[in-house]
Write a protein that holds these residues in place. Structure first.
Motif, PDB file in Angstrom:
ATOM      1  N   TRP A 109      11.830  17.730  78.626  1.00 31.78           N
ATOM      2  CA  TRP A 109      12.759  18.865  78.563  1.00 31.78           C
ATOM      3  C   TRP A 109      13.138  19.181  77.116  1.00 31.78           C
ATOM      4  CZ3 TRP A 109      16.639  17.461  83.031  1.00 31.78           C
ATOM      5  CH2 TRP A 109      16.002  17.631  84.259  1.00 31.78           C
ATOM      6  N   VAL A 110      13.329  18.134  76.311  1.00 34.60           N
ATOM      7  CA  VAL A 110      13.637  18.351  74.886  1.00 34.60           C
ATOM      8  C   VAL A 110      12.467  19.081  74.222  1.00 34.60           C
ATOM      9  CG1 VAL A 110      13.964  17.172  72.673  1.00 34.60           C
ATOM     10  CG2 VAL A 110      15.228  16.411  74.683  1.00 34.60           C
ATOM     11  N   ALA A 111      11.244  18.639  74.480  1.00 35.66           N
ATOM     12  CA  ALA A 111      10.068  19.280  73.887  1.00 35.66           C
ATOM     13  C   ALA A 111       9.933  20.728  74.362  1.00 35.66           C
ATOM     14  CB  ALA A 111       8.812  18.484  74.236  1.00 35.66           C
ATOM     15  N   GLU A 112      10.162  20.975  75.643  1.00 35.53           N
ATOM     16  CA  GLU A 112      10.068  22.343  76.162  1.00 35.53           C
ATOM     17  C   GLU A 112      11.148  23.235  75.559  1.00 35.53           C
ATOM     18  OE1 GLU A 112      10.192  21.664  80.377  1.00 35.53           O
ATOM     19  OE2 GLU A 112       8.018  21.374  80.500  1.00 35.53           O
ATOM     20  N   ASN A 113      12.331  22.686  75.322  1.00 37.16           N
ATOM     21  CA  ASN A 113      13.394  23.473  74.678  1.00 37.16           C
ATOM     22  C   ASN A 113      13.000  23.838  73.247  1.00 37.16           C
ATOM     23  OD1 ASN A 113      14.992  23.393  76.955  1.00 37.16           O
ATOM     24  ND2 ASN A 113      16.266  21.704  76.237  1.00 37.16           N
ATOM     25  N   ARG A 114      12.398  22.896  72.521  1.00 36.10           N
ATOM     26  CA  ARG A 114      11.949  23.189  71.153  1.00 36.10           C
ATOM     27  C   ARG A 114      10.876  24.275  71.170  1.00 36.10           C
ATOM     28  NH1 ARG A 114      14.910  23.072  67.615  1.00 36.10           N
ATOM     29  NH2 ARG A 114      13.131  23.324  66.253  1.00 36.10           N
ATOM     30  N   LEU A 115       9.965  24.210  72.125  1.00 37.24           N
ATOM     31  CA  LEU A 115       8.918  25.228  72.236  1.00 37.24           C
ATOM     32  C   LEU A 115       9.527  26.589  72.554  1.00 37.24           C
ATOM     33  CD1 LEU A 115       5.946  26.052  72.267  1.00 37.24           C
ATOM     34  CD2 LEU A 115       5.880  25.381  74.681  1.00 37.24           C
ATOM     35  N   ALA A 116      10.492  26.620  73.457  1.00 37.22           N
ATOM     36  CA  ALA A 116      11.142  27.892  73.808  1.00 37.22           C
ATOM     37  C   ALA A 116      11.857  28.492  72.601  1.00 37.22           C
ATOM     38  CB  ALA A 116      12.123  27.680  74.957  1.00 37.22           C
ATOM     39  N   GLU A 117      12.514  27.639  71.801  1.00 41.98           N
ATOM     40  CA  GLU A 117      13.168  28.143  70.592  1.00 41.98           C
ATOM     41  C   GLU A 117      12.154  28.729  69.621  1.00 41.98           C
ATOM     42  OE1 GLU A 117      15.744  25.268  68.740  1.00 41.98           O
ATOM     43  OE2 GLU A 117      16.695  24.776  70.654  1.00 41.98           O
ATOM     44  N   ALA A 118      11.005  28.082  69.470  1.00 42.71           N
ATOM     45  CA  ALA A 118       9.973  28.596  68.564  1.00 42.71           C
ATOM     46  C   ALA A 118       9.392  29.910  69.091  1.00 42.71           C
ATOM     47  CB  ALA A 118       8.865  27.553  68.381  1.00 42.71           C
ATOM     48  N   GLN A 119       9.271  30.042  70.401  1.00 41.17           N
ATOM     49  CA  GLN A 119       8.729  31.268  70.978  1.00 41.17           C
ATOM     50  C   GLN A 119       9.703  32.436  70.849  1.00 41.17           C
ATOM     51  OE1 GLN A 119       7.901  29.806  74.918  1.00 41.17           O
ATOM     52  NE2 GLN A 119       5.739  29.403  74.460  1.00 41.17           N
ATOM     53  N   LEU A 120      10.991  32.146  70.740  1.00 36.94           N
ATOM     54  CA  LEU A 120      11.988  33.202  70.657  1.00 36.94           C
ATOM     55  C   LEU A 120      12.212  33.711  69.237  1.00 36.94           C
ATOM     56  CD1 LEU A 120      14.622  31.875  73.205  1.00 36.94           C
ATOM     57  CD2 LEU A 120      13.069  33.807  73.485  1.00 36.94           C
ATOM     58  N   LEU A 121      11.582  33.085  68.243  1.00 35.21           N
ATOM     59  CA  LEU A 121      11.733  33.552  66.869  1.00 35.21           C
ATOM     60  C   LEU A 121      11.157  34.956  66.726  1.00 35.21           C
ATOM     61  CD1 LEU A 121      10.745  30.323  64.903  1.00 35.21           C
ATOM     62  CD2 LEU A 121      13.049  31.239  65.269  1.00 35.21           C
ATOM     63  N   SER A 122      11.736  35.742  65.835  1.00 36.44           N
ATOM     64  CA  SER A 122      11.264  37.114  65.663  1.00 36.44           C
ATOM     65  C   SER A 122       9.983  37.173  64.834  1.00 36.44           C
ATOM     66  CB  SER A 122      12.355  37.963  65.004  1.00 36.44           C
ATOM     67  OG  SER A 122      12.709  37.400  63.756  1.00 36.44           O
ATOM     68  N   GLU A 123       9.657  36.108  64.119  1.00 34.39           N
ATOM     69  CA  GLU A 123       8.427  36.037  63.332  1.00 34.39           C
ATOM     70  C   GLU A 123       7.719  34.728  63.635  1.00 34.39           C
ATOM     71  OE1 GLU A 123       9.446  36.284  59.245  1.00 34.39           O
ATOM     72  OE2 GLU A 123      10.271  38.293  59.401  1.00 34.39           O
ATOM     73  N   LEU A 124       6.433  34.697  63.290  1.00 31.76           N
ATOM     74  CA  LEU A 124       5.706  33.440  63.432  1.00 31.76           C
ATOM     75  C   LEU A 124       6.275  32.429  62.445  1.00 31.76           C
ATOM     76  CD1 LEU A 124       1.931  34.353  63.831  1.00 31.76           C
ATOM     77  CD2 LEU A 124       3.393  33.178  65.449  1.00 31.76           C
ATOM     78  N   PRO A 125       6.494  31.197  62.877  1.00 29.57           N
ATOM     79  CA  PRO A 125       7.016  30.195  61.941  1.00 29.57           C
ATOM     80  C   PRO A 125       5.952  29.817  60.912  1.00 29.57           C
ATOM     81  CG  PRO A 125       6.588  29.214  64.074  1.00 29.57           C
ATOM     82  CD  PRO A 125       6.357  30.677  64.224  1.00 29.57           C
ATOM     83  N   THR A 126       6.410  29.393  59.756  1.00 31.05           N
ATOM     84  CA  THR A 126       5.478  28.954  58.721  1.00 31.05           C
ATOM     85  C   THR A 126       4.971  27.559  59.057  1.00 31.05           C
ATOM     86  OG1 THR A 126       7.298  28.055  57.428  1.00 31.05           O
ATOM     87  CG2 THR A 126       6.646  30.314  56.944  1.00 31.05           C
ATOM     88  N   ALA A 127       3.816  27.249  58.495  1.00 25.57           N
ATOM     89  CA  ALA A 127       3.228  25.933  58.741  1.00 25.57           C
ATOM     90  C   ALA A 127       4.087  24.858  58.084  1.00 25.57           C
ATOM     91  CB  ALA A 127       1.808  25.887  58.198  1.00 25.57           C
ATOM     92  N   GLY A 128       4.218  23.731  58.745  1.00 26.05           N
ATOM     93  CA  GLY A 128       4.999  22.631  58.206  1.00 26.05           C
ATOM     94  C   GLY A 128       5.543  21.749  59.304  1.00 26.05           C
ATOM     95  N   THR A 129       6.345  20.786  58.895  1.00 24.86           N
ATOM     96  CA  THR A 129       6.913  19.819  59.826  1.00 24.86           C
ATOM     97  C   THR A 129       8.428  19.891  59.781  1.00 24.86           C
ATOM     98  OG1 THR A 129       5.031  18.348  59.512  1.00 24.86           O
ATOM     99  CG2 THR A 129       7.006  17.363  60.430  1.00 24.86           C
ATOM    100  N   ALA A 130       9.046  19.826  60.938  1.00 27.74           N
ATOM    101  CA  ALA A 130      10.503  19.781  61.047  1.00 27.74           C
ATOM    102  C   ALA A 130      10.855  18.677  62.028  1.00 27.74           C
ATOM    103  CB  ALA A 130      11.050  21.121  61.531  1.00 27.74           C
ATOM    104  N   GLN A 131      12.033  18.130  61.865  1.00 26.19           N
ATOM    105  CA  GLN A 131      12.477  17.085  62.787  1.00 26.19           C
ATOM    106  C   GLN A 131      13.980  17.164  62.959  1.00 26.19           C
ATOM    107  OE1 GLN A 131      11.009  13.498  61.112  1.00 26.19           O
ATOM    108  NE2 GLN A 131      12.297  13.566  59.303  1.00 26.19           N
ATOM    109  N   GLY A 132      14.450  16.543  64.022  1.00 28.33           N
ATOM    110  CA  GLY A 132      15.879  16.548  64.287  1.00 28.33           C
ATOM    111  C   GLY A 132      16.227  15.614  65.423  1.00 28.33           C
ATOM    112  N   GLN A 133      17.505  15.617  65.746  1.00 27.67           N
ATOM    113  CA  GLN A 133      18.011  14.774  66.823  1.00 27.67           C
ATOM    114  C   GLN A 133      18.764  15.665  67.792  1.00 27.67           C
ATOM    115  OE1 GLN A 133      20.146  11.321  65.528  1.00 27.67           O
ATOM    116  NE2 GLN A 133      20.972  10.902  67.547  1.00 27.67           N
TER     117      GLN A 133
END
Length: 150
Positions: A68-92
């Motif tokens: 569910w955490v992974a699916e939420n992160r994917l949904a947030e990325a899909q809702l961005l108004s632009e394509l995200p830049t290449a790279g790595t992000a992390q969080g808790q």
């Protein structure tokens, strides 16, 4: 007419072989100890199976929450108004009261209209044990259509 009830005497017990009259038969101490050992082994196996079942249920819960955490992160990325830049992000993030660490890696694809996203989720107490991994692709978000004025 009066009927008389006659009592039939009980039949004598089966004759015991010579030398065994008056002896009461029962279980010996060895037989009781063997039976208790068998019961103890069976109970130990049952408790082990019950414990393993509880552990499996807990692991299934953790994996479901991590997905569910992974699916939420994917949904947030899909809702961005632009394509995200290449790279790595992390969080808790906390899901159902359990803290999870997530790491998302976005890479370029041969088609510039798409990005590949890999999301990895672990529990904070066991950061080397991956609970969920989600791989997907992000496309150029749809642009809002201009409304025609009349």
């Amino acid at each position: 007419m009066r009927r008389s009830i006659t009592k039939i005497p009980p039949s004598p017990p089966d004759a015991l072989p010579q030398g065994e009259r008056g002896i009461i038969r029962g279980f010996t101490l060895i037989e009781i100890l063997v039976a208790l050992t068998i019961i103890a082994v069976a109970l130990a196996a049952g408790l082990r199976a019950l414990n393993q079942s509880a552990d499996n249920a807990n692991q299934l819960k953790l994996r479901t929450l991590a997905l569910w955490v992974a699916e939420n992160r994917l949904a947030e990325a899909q809702l961005l108004s632009e394509l995200p830049t290449a790279g790595t992000a992390q969080g808790q993030v906390s899901q159902a009261g359990i803290a999870f660490l997530w790491q998302q890696t976005i890479t370029l694809t041969p088609n510039p209209a798409f990005r590949k996203i890999n999301i990895r989720v672990v529990e904070t107490q066991a950061p080397n044990y991956e609970l969920a991994r989600l791989n997907s692709y992000l496309g150029i978000p749809p642009q809002p259509e201009a409304k025609e004025t009349q």
